[in-house]
Design a protein around this motif. Structure first.
Motif, PDB file in Angstrom:
ATOM      1  N   PRO A 174       0.818  -1.750  -0.434  1.00  0.00           N
ATOM      2  CA  PRO A 174      -0.403  -0.024   0.020  1.00  0.00           C
ATOM      3  C   PRO A 174       1.226   1.376  -0.126  1.00  0.00           C
ATOM      4  O   PRO A 174       0.134   2.146  -0.281  1.00  0.00           O
ATOM      5  CB  PRO A 174      -0.684  -0.821   1.391  1.00  0.00           C
ATOM      6  CG  PRO A 174      -1.042  -1.133   1.933  1.00  0.00           C
ATOM      7  CD  PRO A 174       0.605  -1.795   1.060  1.00  0.00           C
ATOM      8  N   ARG A 175       1.734   1.329   0.621  1.00  0.00           N
ATOM      9  CA  ARG A 175       2.525   2.530   0.182  1.00  0.00           C
ATOM     10  C   ARG A 175       3.782   2.592  -0.495  1.00  0.00           C
ATOM     11  O   ARG A 175       3.252   3.893  -0.605  1.00  0.00           O
ATOM     12  CB  ARG A 175       3.792   1.594   1.440  1.00  0.00           C
ATOM     13  CG  ARG A 175       4.982   3.420   2.030  1.00  0.00           C
ATOM     14  CD  ARG A 175       5.624   3.239   3.366  1.00  0.00           C
ATOM     15  NE  ARG A 175       6.419   4.787   3.695  1.00  0.00           N
ATOM     16  CZ  ARG A 175       7.223   4.535   3.668  1.00  0.00           C
ATOM     17  NH1 ARG A 175       8.197   3.861   3.457  1.00  0.00           N
ATOM     18  NH2 ARG A 175       8.122   6.033   3.831  1.00  0.00           N
ATOM     19  N   GLY A 176       4.223   1.752  -1.194  1.00  0.00           N
ATOM     20  CA  GLY A 176       4.817   1.924  -2.615  1.00  0.00           C
ATOM     21  C   GLY A 176       4.263   1.510  -4.313  1.00  0.00           C
ATOM     22  O   GLY A 176       4.864   1.166  -4.884  1.00  0.00           O
ATOM     23  N   GLY A 177       3.486   0.530  -3.981  1.00  0.00           N
ATOM     24  CA  GLY A 177       3.428   0.013  -5.343  1.00  0.00           C
ATOM     25  C   GLY A 177       2.064   0.171  -5.550  1.00  0.00           C
ATOM     26  O   GLY A 177       1.301   1.064  -5.272  1.00  0.00           O
ATOM     27  N   LEU A 178       2.207   0.173  -7.383  1.00  0.00           N
ATOM     28  CA  LEU A 178       1.112   0.517  -7.842  1.00  0.00           C
ATOM     29  C   LEU A 178       0.948  -0.428  -8.274  1.00  0.00           C
ATOM     30  O   LEU A 178       1.025  -1.187  -9.401  1.00  0.00           O
ATOM     31  CB  LEU A 178       1.463   2.254  -9.201  1.00  0.00           C
ATOM     32  CG  LEU A 178       2.148   3.321  -7.939  1.00  0.00           C
ATOM     33  CD1 LEU A 178       1.913   4.121  -9.201  1.00  0.00           C
ATOM     34  CD2 LEU A 178       1.453   4.342  -7.447  1.00  0.00           C
ATOM     35  N   TYR A 179      -0.250  -0.569  -9.024  1.00  0.00           N
ATOM     36  CA  TYR A 179      -1.186  -2.061  -9.784  1.00  0.00           C
ATOM     37  C   TYR A 179      -1.517  -1.280 -10.929  1.00  0.00           C
ATOM     38  O   TYR A 179      -2.967  -0.830 -11.064  1.00  0.00           O
ATOM     39  CB  TYR A 179      -2.019  -3.025  -9.221  1.00  0.00           C
ATOM     40  CG  TYR A 179      -1.631  -3.327  -7.458  1.00  0.00           C
ATOM     41  CD1 TYR A 179      -0.949  -4.250  -7.784  1.00  0.00           C
ATOM     42  CD2 TYR A 179      -1.217  -2.552  -6.688  1.00  0.00           C
ATOM     43  CE1 TYR A 179       0.224  -4.993  -6.606  1.00  0.00           C
ATOM     44  CE2 TYR A 179      -0.467  -2.508  -5.525  1.00  0.00           C
ATOM     45  CZ  TYR A 179      -0.016  -3.981  -5.303  1.00  0.00           C
ATOM     46  OH  TYR A 179       0.864  -4.462  -4.424  1.00  0.00           O
ATOM     47  N   LEU A 180      -0.607  -1.735 -12.351  1.00  0.00           N
ATOM     48  CA  LEU A 180      -1.405  -0.974 -13.723  1.00  0.00           C
ATOM     49  C   LEU A 180      -1.626  -2.398 -14.377  1.00  0.00           C
ATOM     50  O   LEU A 180      -0.862  -3.559 -14.635  1.00  0.00           O
ATOM     51  CB  LEU A 180       0.006  -1.057 -14.309  1.00  0.00           C
ATOM     52  CG  LEU A 180      -0.291   0.041 -15.596  1.00  0.00           C
ATOM     53  CD1 LEU A 180      -0.974   1.145 -16.063  1.00  0.00           C
ATOM     54  CD2 LEU A 180       1.361  -0.203 -16.430  1.00  0.00           C
ATOM     55  N   LEU A 181      -2.680  -2.198 -14.655  1.00  0.00           N
ATOM     56  CA  LEU A 181      -4.092  -3.391 -15.018  1.00  0.00           C
ATOM     57  C   LEU A 181      -3.932  -3.150 -17.074  1.00  0.00           C
ATOM     58  O   LEU A 181      -4.717  -1.589 -17.062  1.00  0.00           O
ATOM     59  CB  LEU A 181      -5.390  -3.825 -14.694  1.00  0.00           C
ATOM     60  CG  LEU A 181      -6.335  -4.401 -15.584  1.00  0.00           C
ATOM     61  CD1 LEU A 181      -5.944  -5.805 -15.724  1.00  0.00           C
ATOM     62  CD2 LEU A 181      -8.332  -4.026 -14.806  1.00  0.00           C
ATOM     63  N   LEU A 182      -3.651  -3.594 -17.369  1.00  0.00           N
ATOM     64  CA  LEU A 182      -3.652  -3.334 -18.990  1.00  0.00           C
ATOM     65  C   LEU A 182      -4.118  -4.260 -19.808  1.00  0.00           C
ATOM     66  O   LEU A 182      -4.231  -5.924 -19.721  1.00  0.00           O
ATOM     67  CB  LEU A 182      -1.728  -3.372 -20.045  1.00  0.00           C
ATOM     68  CG  LEU A 182      -0.848  -2.498 -18.618  1.00  0.00           C
ATOM     69  CD1 LEU A 182       0.634  -3.109 -19.377  1.00  0.00           C
ATOM     70  CD2 LEU A 182      -1.332  -1.559 -18.894  1.00  0.00           C
ATOM     71  N   THR A 183      -5.520  -3.690 -20.690  1.00  0.00           N
ATOM     72  CA  THR A 183      -6.522  -4.958 -21.449  1.00  0.00           C
ATOM     73  C   THR A 183      -5.542  -4.754 -22.977  1.00  0.00           C
ATOM     74  O   THR A 183      -5.281  -4.602 -23.555  1.00  0.00           O
ATOM     75  CB  THR A 183      -7.410  -4.099 -21.485  1.00  0.00           C
ATOM     76  OG1 THR A 183      -7.927  -2.949 -21.817  1.00  0.00           O
ATOM     77  CG2 THR A 183      -8.215  -4.765 -19.822  1.00  0.00           C
ATOM     78  N   SER A 184      -5.669  -6.303 -23.265  1.00  0.00           N
ATOM     79  CA  SER A 184      -4.898  -5.918 -24.786  1.00  0.00           C
ATOM     80  C   SER A 184      -6.525  -5.885 -25.530  1.00  0.00           C
ATOM     81  O   SER A 184      -6.956  -5.224 -25.387  1.00  0.00           O
ATOM     82  CB  SER A 184      -5.058  -7.625 -25.183  1.00  0.00           C
ATOM     83  OG  SER A 184      -6.411  -8.405 -24.439  1.00  0.00           O
ATOM     84  N   SER A 185      -6.067  -5.670 -27.007  1.00  0.00           N
ATOM     85  CA  SER A 185      -6.333  -4.514 -27.988  1.00  0.00           C
ATOM     86  C   SER A 185      -8.303  -6.001 -27.786  1.00  0.00           C
ATOM     87  O   SER A 185      -9.524  -5.091 -28.717  1.00  0.00           O
ATOM     88  CB  SER A 185      -6.087  -4.443 -29.749  1.00  0.00           C
ATOM     89  OG  SER A 185      -5.695  -6.433 -30.043  1.00  0.00           O
ATOM     90  N   ASP A 186      -8.775  -6.880 -27.705  1.00  0.00           N
ATOM     91  CA  ASP A 186     -10.163  -8.012 -27.800  1.00  0.00           C
ATOM     92  C   ASP A 186     -11.026  -7.784 -26.481  1.00  0.00           C
ATOM     93  O   ASP A 186     -11.515  -7.869 -26.089  1.00  0.00           O
ATOM     94  CB  ASP A 186     -10.043  -8.701 -28.463  1.00  0.00           C
ATOM     95  CG  ASP A 186      -8.974  -9.764 -27.282  1.00  0.00           C
ATOM     96  OD1 ASP A 186      -8.443  -8.966 -26.412  1.00  0.00           O
ATOM     97  OD2 ASP A 186      -8.825 -11.205 -27.257  1.00  0.00           O
ATOM     98  N   VAL A 187      -9.837  -6.697 -25.747  1.00  0.00           N
ATOM     99  CA  VAL A 187     -10.994  -5.799 -24.659  1.00  0.00           C
ATOM    100  C   VAL A 187     -11.760  -4.868 -24.761  1.00  0.00           C
ATOM    101  O   VAL A 187     -10.979  -3.939 -24.948  1.00  0.00           O
ATOM    102  CB  VAL A 187     -10.082  -6.878 -22.851  1.00  0.00           C
ATOM    103  CG1 VAL A 187     -10.883  -6.028 -21.519  1.00  0.00           C
ATOM    104  CG2 VAL A 187      -9.152  -7.705 -23.684  1.00  0.00           C
ATOM    105  N   ALA A 188     -13.269  -5.102 -24.412  1.00  0.00           N
ATOM    106  CA  ALA A 188     -13.453  -3.510 -23.573  1.00  0.00           C
ATOM    107  C   ALA A 188     -13.700  -3.491 -22.879  1.00  0.00           C
ATOM    108  O   ALA A 188     -13.605  -4.367 -21.792  1.00  0.00           O
ATOM    109  CB  ALA A 188     -15.039  -4.217 -24.832  1.00  0.00           C
ATOM    110  N   VAL A 189     -13.786  -2.664 -22.144  1.00  0.00           N
ATOM    111  CA  VAL A 189     -13.663  -1.646 -21.434  1.00  0.00           C
ATOM    112  C   VAL A 189     -14.665  -0.353 -20.758  1.00  0.00           C
ATOM    113  O   VAL A 189     -15.106   0.503 -21.748  1.00  0.00           O
ATOM    114  CB  VAL A 189     -12.536  -1.188 -20.115  1.00  0.00           C
ATOM    115  CG1 VAL A 189     -12.432  -0.497 -18.989  1.00  0.00           C
ATOM    116  CG2 VAL A 189     -11.235  -2.633 -20.417  1.00  0.00           C
TER     117      VAL A 189
END
Length: 350
Positions: A174-189
């Motif tokens: 929680p102090r220094g972690g960044l969680y980066l969700l990367l979705t591929s081109s076939d995923v809709a958000v």
């Protein structure tokens, strides 16, 4: 060896000090840029608006007394969907370039010099955002565990699955972690292309079990490259538009993602819990340090212009920062709290 040349664009007067002006229109102008170089001219039409969370016409950037990331920052990518090794290498190279082992080995202007503007932001004790940004453990979700359409809440469920996995869970930091969700081109958000190209927030303990800063960025190549990967693709609605610019790493969608990832990392570092650096009175719709400079990549940028860029003499690709391993990237500028305008390492007045 490639020889960079400048991409010349029309100069616009900088914004007034104190009041920050959002210099990108909702409707895009039809503009023409001209490049010249040893390997021939490259004509590109730069002028579209990328869309991110929370933008406002006139804003006053203020510190709201919340934390910024002063400890070492570790980015944990979550690769959701189908990713090729080459695509992962591009994004990893950018992340490695923020704090390279030997900054002197990377030519100027560099990604690490770009991050120095982010480092200018401090917390209430005067401590600056960390200069150390590391690539941490990664997680693959090749089987689309939550389907090919993600909502904002299901994105948090994907993160929960990554930090609670039976095998090789991502560390909880929680102090220094960044969680980066990367979705591929076939995923809709949810809201992808229509409203956003990426966003950041923090996870809810009721869903994930922890409060963790996270961001989502999608590969727009199959859905809206003219919006989220501009200038490497041109929007269909621009009349008489010229051909798109060449991506510096040869992948329209992923090269477009680089600047969005940079945008979200800068804002997560300076406003991880949405109570630190932002403009506007409503933290639910903040205008943050990268929002203020959306669409500006070089001196003179604003309106329908990216600003003055470098062009790779060999490939004709436009870029503004160098990275590790000879990589080149196009990354938007960041609001400089001391200069009171957008700033980047490729500025001609530095």
């Amino acid at each position: 060896m490639s020889s960079p040349v400048l991409l010349l664009v029309l100069f616009l007067t900088p914004a007034a000090v104190v009041v920050a002006w959002r210099p990108w229109p909702q409707t895009v102008l039809n503009t023409t840029t001209i490049t010249t170089g040893k390997d021939g001219g490259v004509a590109m039409d730069f002028g579209a608006s990328k869309k991110y969370e929370g933008s406002s016409e006139f804003v006053h950037l203020r510190y709201h007394m919340g934390p910024v990331l002063t400890a070492n920052i570790t980015v944990h990518p979550i690769w959701y969907g189908a990713w090729t090794p080459a695509q992962k290498h591009i994004l990893r190279a950018f992340l490695h370039s923020i704090s390279p082992p030997d900054p002197a080995a990377v030519p100027s202007p560099s990604v690490s010099a770009w991050w120095r503007t982010v480092q200018l932001y401090t917390d209430q004790t005067g401590a600056n955002i960390s200069r150390n940004v590391l690539l941490g453990a990664e997680k693959n979700d090749r089987r689309y565990s939550h389907g090919k359409f993600l909502t904002r809440l299901s994105i948090q469920s994907v993160i929960r699955a990554a930090v609670t996995a039976r095998t090789r869970p991502l560390p909880v930091n929680p102090r220094g972690g960044l969680y980066l969700l990367l979705t591929s081109s076939d995923v809709a958000v949810q809201d992808f292309c229509g409203q956003v190209c990426g966003f950041h927030y923090f996870t809810f303990p009721s869903i994930v079990g922890y409060t963790l800063p996270y961001a989502w960025v999608g590969n727009s190549a199959a859905r809206c490259p003219g919006i989220c990967a501009y200038p490497f693709a041109v929007p269909d609605y621009i009349p008489g538009a010229r051909s798109a610019g060449r991506p510096p790493n040869g992948d329209v969608g992923v090269d477009g993602m680089v600047s969005v990832v940079a945008h979200e990392l800068a804002e997560m570092a300076s406003n991880p819990l949405v109570n630190a650096w932002y403009a506007g009175g409503d933290p639910s719709f903040p205008t943050e340090i990268a929002d203020l400079c959306e669409g500006i990549y070089g001196t003179g940028g604003g309106g329908a212009y990216t600003g003055q860029l470098l062009v790779d003499g060999r490939s004709g690709a436009a870029y503004n920062v160098n990275g590790v391993g000879g990589r080149k990237f196009l990354v938007q500028w960041i609001w400089n709290p001391f200069l009171n305008y957008c700033s980047g390492p490729n500025a001609l007045d530095q």
